[in-house]
Design a protein around this motif. Sequence first.
Motif, PDB file in Angstrom:
ATOM      1  N   ALA A  79       0.825  -1.208   0.000  1.00 53.08           N
ATOM      2  CA  ALA A  79       0.000   0.000   0.000  1.00 53.08           C
ATOM      3  C   ALA A  79       0.858   1.256   0.000  1.00 53.08           C
ATOM      4  O   ALA A  79       0.577   2.231  -0.728  1.00 53.08           O
ATOM      5  N   SER A  80       1.930   1.253   0.812  1.00 58.25           N
ATOM      6  CA  SER A  80       2.814   2.422   0.862  1.00 58.25           C
ATOM      7  C   SER A  80       3.479   2.655  -0.480  1.00 58.25           C
ATOM      8  O   SER A  80       3.602   3.801  -0.940  1.00 58.25           O
ATOM      9  N   ALA A  81       3.932   1.568  -1.114  1.00 55.90           N
ATOM     10  CA  ALA A  81       4.546   1.717  -2.439  1.00 55.90           C
ATOM     11  C   ALA A  81       3.556   2.280  -3.450  1.00 55.90           C
ATOM     12  O   ALA A  81       3.913   3.101  -4.299  1.00 55.90           O
ATOM     13  N   MET A  82       2.272   1.872  -3.376  1.00 58.14           N
ATOM     14  CA  MET A  82       1.238   2.442  -4.257  1.00 58.14           C
ATOM     15  C   MET A  82       1.109   3.940  -4.033  1.00 58.14           C
ATOM     16  O   MET A  82       1.008   4.724  -4.992  1.00 58.14           O
ATOM     17  N   GLY A  83       1.087   4.363  -2.763  1.00 61.81           N
ATOM     18  CA  GLY A  83       0.958   5.783  -2.467  1.00 61.81           C
ATOM     19  C   GLY A  83       2.134   6.585  -2.999  1.00 61.81           C
ATOM     20  O   GLY A  83       1.971   7.694  -3.522  1.00 61.81           O
ATOM     21  N   ILE A  84       3.353   6.033  -2.857  1.00 61.42           N
ATOM     22  CA  ILE A  84       4.543   6.729  -3.360  1.00 61.42           C
ATOM     23  C   ILE A  84       4.484   6.849  -4.882  1.00 61.42           C
ATOM     24  O   ILE A  84       4.791   7.909  -5.461  1.00 61.42           O
ATOM     25  N   ARG A  85       4.061   5.780  -5.560  1.00 60.31           N
ATOM     26  CA  ARG A  85       3.955   5.841  -7.022  1.00 60.31           C
ATOM     27  C   ARG A  85       2.874   6.825  -7.454  1.00 60.31           C
ATOM     28  O   ARG A  85       2.977   7.469  -8.500  1.00 60.31           O
ATOM     29  N   ALA A  86       1.822   6.971  -6.638  1.00 54.88           N
ATOM     30  CA  ALA A  86       0.769   7.945  -6.960  1.00 54.88           C
ATOM     31  C   ALA A  86       1.319   9.361  -6.921  1.00 54.88           C
ATOM     32  O   ALA A  86       1.031  10.184  -7.810  1.00 54.88           O
ATOM     33  N   ILE A  87       2.100   9.697  -5.884  1.00 54.45           N
ATOM     34  CA  ILE A  87       2.698  11.038  -5.794  1.00 54.45           C
ATOM     35  C   ILE A  87       3.645  11.272  -6.956  1.00 54.45           C
ATOM     36  O   ILE A  87       3.683  12.363  -7.555  1.00 54.45           O
ATOM     37  N   ASP A  88       4.419  10.258  -7.317  1.00 53.13           N
ATOM     38  CA  ASP A  88       5.330  10.396  -8.452  1.00 53.13           C
ATOM     39  C   ASP A  88       4.544  10.612  -9.745  1.00 53.13           C
ATOM     40  O   ASP A  88       4.920  11.423 -10.596  1.00 53.13           O
ATOM     41  N   GLY A  89       3.421   9.885  -9.898  1.00 56.97           N
ATOM     42  CA  GLY A  89       2.593  10.060 -11.093  1.00 56.97           C
ATOM     43  C   GLY A  89       1.958  11.436 -11.166  1.00 56.97           C
ATOM     44  O   GLY A  89       1.752  11.981 -12.267  1.00 56.97           O
ATOM     45  N   LEU A  90       1.648  12.040 -10.020  1.00 60.32           N
ATOM     46  CA  LEU A  90       1.069  13.394 -10.001  1.00 60.32           C
ATOM     47  C   LEU A  90       2.125  14.465 -10.258  1.00 60.32           C
ATOM     48  O   LEU A  90       1.776  15.633 -10.483  1.00 60.32           O
ATOM     49  N   GLY A  91       3.390  14.085 -10.218  1.00 62.09           N
ATOM     50  CA  GLY A  91       4.451  15.066 -10.410  1.00 62.09           C
ATOM     51  C   GLY A  91       4.883  15.732  -9.123  1.00 62.09           C
ATOM     52  O   GLY A  91       5.761  16.596  -9.132  1.00 62.09           O
ATOM     53  N   GLY A  92       4.300  15.339  -8.014  1.00 59.93           N
ATOM     54  CA  GLY A  92       4.699  15.925  -6.732  1.00 59.93           C
ATOM     55  C   GLY A  92       3.521  15.974  -5.776  1.00 59.93           C
ATOM     56  O   GLY A  92       2.373  15.677  -6.131  1.00 59.93           O
ATOM     57  N   GLY A  93       3.836  16.341  -4.535  1.00 59.14           N
ATOM     58  CA  GLY A  93       2.822  16.426  -3.498  1.00 59.14           C
ATOM     59  C   GLY A  93       3.282  15.673  -2.265  1.00 59.14           C
ATOM     60  O   GLY A  93       4.471  15.368  -2.102  1.00 59.14           O
ATOM     61  N   SER A  94       2.350  15.349  -1.393  1.00 54.99           N
ATOM     62  CA  SER A  94       2.680  14.599  -0.186  1.00 54.99           C
ATOM     63  C   SER A  94       1.598  13.571   0.097  1.00 54.99           C
ATOM     64  O   SER A  94       0.421  13.789  -0.228  1.00 54.99           O
ATOM     65  N   ILE A  95       2.011  12.445   0.689  1.00 56.07           N
ATOM     66  CA  ILE A  95       1.056  11.432   1.103  1.00 56.07           C
ATOM     67  C   ILE A  95       1.458  10.940   2.485  1.00 56.07           C
ATOM     68  O   ILE A  95       2.638  10.714   2.750  1.00 56.07           O
ATOM     69  N   THR A  96       0.469  10.827   3.349  1.00 52.97           N
ATOM     70  CA  THR A  96       0.709  10.409   4.734  1.00 52.97           C
ATOM     71  C   THR A  96      -0.181   9.221   5.060  1.00 52.97           C
ATOM     72  O   THR A  96      -1.400   9.283   4.905  1.00 52.97           O
ATOM     73  N   PHE A  97       0.459   8.137   5.495  1.00 52.77           N
ATOM     74  CA  PHE A  97      -0.256   6.980   6.022  1.00 52.77           C
ATOM     75  C   PHE A  97      -0.138   7.038   7.544  1.00 52.77           C
ATOM     76  O   PHE A  97       0.977   6.985   8.094  1.00 52.77           O
ATOM     77  N   ALA A  98      -1.254   7.160   8.245  1.00 50.94           N
ATOM     78  CA  ALA A  98      -1.286   7.116   9.706  1.00 50.94           C
ATOM     79  C   ALA A  98      -2.250   5.999  10.086  1.00 50.94           C
ATOM     80  O   ALA A  98      -3.471   6.181  10.049  1.00 50.94           O
ATOM     81  N   ASP A  99      -1.685   4.831  10.397  1.00 54.35           N
ATOM     82  CA  ASP A  99      -2.486   3.615  10.534  1.00 54.35           C
ATOM     83  C   ASP A  99      -3.250   3.389   9.227  1.00 54.35           C
ATOM     84  O   ASP A  99      -2.632   3.282   8.177  1.00 54.35           O
ATOM     85  N   ALA A 100      -4.590   3.384   9.265  1.00 55.94           N
ATOM     86  CA  ALA A 100      -5.362   3.107   8.048  1.00 55.94           C
ATOM     87  C   ALA A 100      -5.845   4.361   7.349  1.00 55.94           C
ATOM     88  O   ALA A 100      -6.527   4.279   6.324  1.00 55.94           O
ATOM     89  N   ASP A 101      -5.495   5.541   7.891  1.00 55.22           N
ATOM     90  CA  ASP A 101      -5.912   6.808   7.271  1.00 55.22           C
ATOM     91  C   ASP A 101      -4.832   7.286   6.310  1.00 55.22           C
ATOM     92  O   ASP A 101      -3.656   7.370   6.680  1.00 55.22           O
TER      93      ASP A 101
END
Length: 638
Positions: A284-306
């Motif tokens: 799941a974390s790797a998916m989130g990182i690839r999503a930010i890379d696909g958007l060209g930038g930004g931030s993503i935070t995983f806090a437990d299930a949020d």
Amino acid sequence: MRLSSVFILFCAFAFAAILSVATAWVAAEAVEESSERAIRTELDRDALTWADVDTNGLLVFLIGTAPTEAARFQALSAAGRVVDSARVIDQIDIVDSEGIVPPRFSVEILRNDSGLSMIGLLPAAVDRDQLIEDIRRAVPDAPLSDLLEIADYPMPDGLEEALSYAVSVLRVLDRSKISIEAGRVTIKGAAENEDARRRVEADLARRADGNLRLALDITAPRPVISPFTLRFIKDAEGVRFDACAAPTEDDRAEILKAASAAGLEGKLECRLGLGTPTNDWGMASAMGIRAIDGLGGGSITFADADVTLFALEGTDQSLFDRIVGELETDLPDVFVVNATLPTPPEAAPQGIPEFTVTRSPEGNVQLRGRINSEIARQTADSFARAAFGSTTVRTTARVDETLPANWSSRVLAGLEALSRLSNGAVTVTPDALTIIGNTGNQNASSEIAGLLADKLGESELFEIDITYQEKLDPLLGIPTPAECEAQIVEIIGDRKITFEPGSATLDAATRDIMDEIAELLQLCGDIPLVIAGHTDSQGREEMNQQLSQDRAQAVVDALRERRVLTASYEVRGYGEEQPIATNDTEEGREANRRIEFKLRQPEPVEETETTLETIEESAPTDETSQTDGAEEPSDGQN
């Protein structure tokens, strides 16, 4: 008739001669076999299997190649116990010792709940009894199993130093395996937690001499991380993790691989811990990182299930919708995504409200800006004084009741985050919370990211810019044992550790010195310190020795009362044996009444010969000496 008688007599004498010779030959053979058999038995009893025996009449020949001169002498002695040594002919050769490759000397010391055991091979030059005594002194309550073997070869360079170091660190880990070779020590063990692991590794490293190769493999149980947090950012400042946690090595590898593909360079850190909400955390974390890379930038935070995602301002709406939609679909059902695409403001508003907290390197804290109520201002001030100290906080914030309702909770979250830094600043605005600063905690960014994610909720934007500095790390600032010894000298200076006259009771004036020494020794940790007491020559020698012992013990007791770990300290009372001044004057007697702090050194190796040149070339031993200096009567009481 006469000729016949002579012939018969001649035959009788010939037969008697032949019979005598045969009997002598049989007897000689019996003696030879008996001697040879008896000597072989004696050689076997002494395990001298390299030696062989040959006999010729009464002579016994010892042949073979002895490993040492001592072994040759032992074989001759064994033969001499069976036959007269004058009959033994020595034909034994000695092995050329220069051509023999010495064995690999190594020792393993195992420590567990059952006690200690030593296994390995040591040269005969090692004082085995002293080694066992040193180990028993280091770990006095543990049973010791000695399975060492000895070989008669020279001492290799660096082995004695490695043994001394290994013994000095035995008490550091309750469960450990210490492998010792010449110039090298390998330590495997387990610590209670991650902080203890770092502290133990720092302690072991600082004890090691510069010429000693040290290999450490200290493990610790994985910490429970709550909330289980990962925060990945890609913006104009670069690609980075503010926090990274993973439950397993495989998950960490998957996360770091995705981060590298997104542009993260350099050393990649990701803590292993317990508390993940799902076994699919790495994926799941790797998916989130690839999503930010696909958007060209930004931030993503995983806090437990949020999961909270912020795209960069100006990101294309259709791209945002597509990537966020794919992420929501692909993530396991346990995760809930809250994604935000910031809207560019038409015009920058004037006078944006702001609350700022700064903490200087000296520890001064200032709260200024706006806060939403008087109660909130008092709460923030009280929280800051509790966290940083009431004398260091100054609050100049003013009340602005138009601020958002959650302003106060964001201020308190920022204060709590700042309390985990050595120095820095927190800025609270309507749209974001920013924290910058310096720390000596390598995990501060992850811990603060988890704290803010937990306190602020999934919809809040926060930025973290924290720098780890080694000089601020308390574990890396631990002085070496030699530095501790030198700093005791500096602490005492011209002052004196004093006792009440004729007793082992510390004088009240010594309290400040003991407080300062205790504070230093708490930082020094487990060092091999000797605290020795000395007296002048007034009074009986036995009384002086006991008084010096009691005074040294009183110093150790005073340190223990100040929460110093004294298990590795040794108390010695020398009485009047080691004066540093004459006992013929009051000034000299006062100098001789003293307490000494010094590091325990390895026992010296006794030399068979000591020349005058050796004595003159030897440097004196430095000691840390402190007189007790009490004005005491000279009526036999020291």
